[in-house]
Design a protein around this motif. Sequence first.
Motif, short mmCIF file in Angstrom:
data_model
loop_
_atom_site.label_atom_id
_atom_site.label_comp_id
_atom_site.label_asym_id
_atom_site.label_seq_id
_atom_site.Cartn_x
_atom_site.Cartn_y
_atom_site.Cartn_z
N TYR A 9 0.85 -1.19 0.00
CA TYR A 9 0.00 0.00 0.00
C TYR A 9 0.89 1.24 0.00
N TYR A 10 0.66 2.11 -0.99
CA TYR A 10 1.48 3.31 -1.16
C TYR A 10 0.66 4.56 -0.87
N SER A 11 1.28 5.52 -0.17
CA SER A 11 0.61 6.76 0.15
C SER A 11 1.61 7.91 0.07
N GLY A 12 1.13 9.09 -0.28
CA GLY A 12 2.01 10.25 -0.29
C GLY A 12 2.53 10.61 -1.66
N ALA A 13 3.81 10.98 -1.72
CA ALA A 13 4.37 11.60 -2.92
C ALA A 13 4.50 10.66 -4.11
N LEU A 32 -3.48 10.05 -6.13
CA LEU A 32 -4.58 9.15 -5.83
C LEU A 32 -5.94 9.78 -6.11
N PRO A 33 -6.96 8.95 -6.34
CA PRO A 33 -8.31 9.46 -6.53
C PRO A 33 -8.80 10.19 -5.29
N LYS A 34 -9.71 11.11 -5.47
CA LYS A 34 -10.26 11.88 -4.35
C LYS A 34 -10.91 10.93 -3.34
N GLY A 35 -10.62 11.16 -2.07
CA GLY A 35 -11.21 10.34 -1.01
C GLY A 35 -10.41 9.11 -0.66
N LYS A 36 -9.33 8.85 -1.40
CA LYS A 36 -8.50 7.68 -1.11
C LYS A 36 -7.10 8.14 -0.70
N THR A 37 -6.51 7.43 0.24
CA THR A 37 -5.18 7.81 0.72
C THR A 37 -4.13 6.73 0.48
N TRP A 38 -4.57 5.57 -0.04
CA TRP A 38 -3.63 4.46 -0.30
C TRP A 38 -3.92 3.83 -1.65
N TYR A 39 -2.84 3.43 -2.33
CA TYR A 39 -2.95 2.66 -3.57
C TYR A 39 -2.38 1.28 -3.33
#
Length: 248
Positions: A101-105, A109-116
């Motif tokens: 799970y990736y987050s940040g720079a 990401l799509p609006k409303g999501k914080t992790w890919y």
Amino acid sequence: MKKTITALSVLAAVLLVSAAPAQAAAPVADPVRALKAKLVPGHGVHFTEVANWSDGVDTLQTDTGEGVLQFSKKGVAGYDLKGATWDDQKFRVVSVGDTAYYSGAIYELPKGKTWYATGGGSLPTIYGQILNPAELTTLSALLKKGTKAGNKVTGKITFADLAKVSPWFARSILTEWADETEISYTLTLSSAGLVTKLSSSYRAKDVTESFSEFEGGIISVDTRYSGWGGKVSVKAPAPRTVTHTLPE
């Protein structure tokens, strides 16, 4: 006369001290056996690292990071890495099982999501430590291919050989680069046989098209390890915060 005797006594003492044999350095325990003893589920190791990129003339510090590796009985079950890029953009990567799970720079990401969410269990970023000394097969290969001097082991291993022993590397995009690429490394061991520092470097060769700017560059990473065998906990993000697709 007394002064002469005193001077001779001091000189004799100095000569005796100088002639005393130097104490041998404490022997280093077997690293593979030491690692096996630490591979307990729910436990792990902390690490910090600094990555650099160089064209052979100029050097740029690219990423810094800190995190934990969580163990299974055979090696790494997951990790949690908090990092920052050269321009101080923050990112985080959490890997649990076969999902990372990736987050940040790193990703937009799509609006409303914080992790890919994508494939996990491998090297989290191009600038991460390419060698994982918490993998028994990888550590064994590095020891076998390296030359030991005191508490340090120095050697080289190719991408092709690393892919045979390291899931950390074999699941990464780097396996699509040149098989004959050589990684130079130095392991520093504690007297207990555990890795306290790992330095690695390699020159990118025959990279894939999406990483063309890396061609010919030298990527080097210094990683320090501490708290081997301590309790750690790596958990996946809440499902409602995760996306499996990215905006086009």
